[in-house]
Each structure stands twice: as C-alpha cells, then as structure tokens.
Design a protein around this motif. Structure first.
Motif, PDB file in Angstrom:
ATOM      1  N   THR A 109       0.827  -1.215   0.000  1.00  0.00           N
ATOM      2  CA  THR A 109       0.000   0.000   0.000  1.00  0.00           C
ATOM      3  C   THR A 109       0.856   1.258   0.000  1.00  0.00           C
ATOM      4  O   THR A 109       0.594   2.206  -0.761  1.00  0.00           O
TER       5      THR A 109
ATOM      6  N   ARG B 136      -5.166   1.097  -1.581  1.00  0.00           N
ATOM      7  CA  ARG B 136      -4.839   0.231  -0.452  1.00  0.00           C
ATOM      8  C   ARG B 136      -4.885  -1.235  -0.862  1.00  0.00           C
ATOM      9  O   ARG B 136      -5.713  -1.657  -1.671  1.00  0.00           O
TER      10      ARG B 136
ATOM     11  N   CYS C 259      -4.459  -4.615   4.008  1.00  0.00           N
ATOM     12  CA  CYS C 259      -4.264  -3.464   4.882  1.00  0.00           C
ATOM     13  C   CYS C 259      -5.411  -3.378   5.892  1.00  0.00           C
ATOM     14  O   CYS C 259      -6.589  -3.476   5.525  1.00  0.00           O
TER      15      CYS C 259
END
Length: 299
Positions: free
Chosen positions: A23, A45, A49
C-alpha cells in the motif's frame, strides 16, 4: 521518504505498518507521478491493509508543497537504486553458494519438508534454503529460531567446515556463549560469559529472544530460565543451545526434531521429582504422591 511525507502533513505511516509495503509504495509512487486526490490515493490500499479507505483518505490530506514533493521524488529514486543494488548482491550470493557446491552437490529431492512458509523480511530473493542444502547436506532451518537468512549469515560467519573446533564446547566458548570460569587457588571467582564482538553470537542472541515466544522445547527452556534467573541469562543460555544444535547439524549431520514444550516440561518435572526423591532418601525419608482429590459436582 517518510520525512518528506510528514513535512507535507501526509501521515501515511499512521495508517500502514510499513510505508515500503504494497500500500505504501503504491501511494508514494502515485504522489510522485502527480496524483493529489486523497480519495484516489486511498483506493490504492492493499486488501491486506487493516486501515479502512476512509481512514487512509483522512491521513493523506496534505499541503503538497513543491519542495517537499521534490524531496520525496529524490528519496524514492534513491530507494529504487538501493533495491537494485540489493538484488545485485543477492545474485552474487547465489553464485558464491553455487561455487561452494563442489560437483553436483547434495540431492535436493532429499530436502526435508519446510517447517514454516512465512517469508522473512529483507530475505534474499533466491531460494536460500535449497542452495544451502546443496552445499551442506543438512537443513538448518529445521532448528527452531534459525530461518534461511539467519542460516546463511551463520554459515558466512563460521564457514561450512567446523572441524577447527573439536567439540561443541570449544565452539560455544569461541562464541563467548559459555561460562568464562575464573579460578584462583582452586576457588571459582567468577563464571560470567566474556564479552564478544562476534556477529554470529549476536545473531544467535537475537534468535534466542524470538524463540522465547514459541511453543517449542527451546521456548519452554527460555521461559523457565527467564523466570528463575532473568532474561539476560536466559538469552545467553538459549543462544548457547542454538549454537550447539547448529554445530552438531553442520559437523555431524544431526537432524533436529523438536519434542515440543509439553514434553520438555514433563521431562523437567520428572527430573525435579527424581532429585527430590534422592535428597529425601539421603535423609532417611521417602516421598509419596498425594491421592487425587475427587471432583465435586456443580449444581
């Protein structure tokens, strides 16, 4: 890179555990390419995450000053350059290990089943475990606490032939992991371990600290000794055990099999009971096991 982001009030390090992860690098490269919309950046992302898209979006609202963006681009270019040099070092290591094989090397088909599939951070990008097995004929990663990267570092520090040390006691003494007994007039003055600048000893100490959190025999040994004598002595003693296992595996081809923490605790209990029985017998007493109390029913 993190310093440049903080100067832009972009708090990326608060929403990702590592800005050089999947990310973080996607966001940084997008910023370097000209993207400024926090919502667009947050959509990059990774699925792994933990932070939500809304949380990441709120952390990516910055001032985007040109001088800070320039510093970020410079840092990103240096990061990519160093990554390229690291790959070149890995290629050199791979070639050096291939040169150590000597002929066809050991049969890779006899390599034991991998103990854990978790990839270590900053590990070389080639198959270290297989390359070491072709050279050594033993899988050092079967020893808990020793992964492929650590095994490669230990072999680099100690070599592939440990015949210079007649026994594991000589090897651990060289690493300054054995008690340095100072005797004068037949009296033991001190048994502290000597200070050492050996990188191998430092690596084994780090491995001992990590293995103390595992459900293994070595982990149970670390926790028992840590509760009794303190963490410093527990680290040294566990590192010495790891050094002995490393020596026996490399010198004598020993295949390590972990008995588990439960079996270790049972053996320790049996040893303590045996010692108590011998001491009681010396004083003219005998030990008897107390009868188990019946379980009471709960209404």
């Amino acid at each position: 890179m993190q310093k440049a982001l903080m100067e832009m009030n972009v708090q990326l390090h608060h929403v990702v555990s590592d800005i050089t992860g999947a990310t973080g690098m996607r966001v940084i490269r997008a910023i370097a390419d000209g993207e400024r919309n926090p919502a667009t950046l947050a959509q990059m992302r990774d699925v792994r995450c933990h932070a939500s898209t809304e949380t990441i979006c709120s952390a990516l609202t910055g001032n985007w000053r040109d001088e800070h963006v320039f510093a970020l681009c410079q840092s990103l270019a240096l990061f990519d350059f160093y990554q390229l040099k690291i790959v070149e070092c890995d290629r050199k290591l791979e070639i050096a290990l291939r040169d150590l094989e000597g002929g066809d090397g050991y049969d890779i088909a006899r390599l034991p089943k991998i103990r854990t599939k978790t990839k270590q951070v900053n590990a070389p990008d080639f198959e270290v475990r297989s390359a070491l097995y072709r050279v050594l004929g033993v899988d050092l990663t079967q020893i808990h606490g020793i992964g492929p990267s650590l095994a490669l570092k230990l072999v680099g520090e100690c070599g592939t032939d440990l015949a210079a040390w007649p026994s594991s006691k000589h090897f651990t003494s060289w690493l300054c992991l054995a008690p340095g007994n100072k005797i004068s007039g037949g009296k033991l003055l001190s048994s502290k371990t000597r200070r050492s600048s050996s990188r191998a000893a430092a690596l084994l100490r780090l491995a001992a600290t990590t293995i103390g959190r595992t459900d293994t025999a070595l982990g149970a040994f670390y926790r028992r000794l840590s509760a009794r004598a303190g963490k410093a002595k527990a680290v040294t003693a566990t590192a010495r055990k790891l050094a002995v296992l490393f020596y026996n595996a490399l010198r004598h081809g020993m295949a390590y099999s972990d008995p588990g923490a439960a079996q270790y605790e049972e053996r320790y209990r049996s040893r303590v009971i045996g010692n108590l029985q011998r001491r009681a017998k010396a004083f003219g007493f005998s030990l008897q096991e107390l009868p188990s109390e019946p379980e009471t029913a709960v209404s």
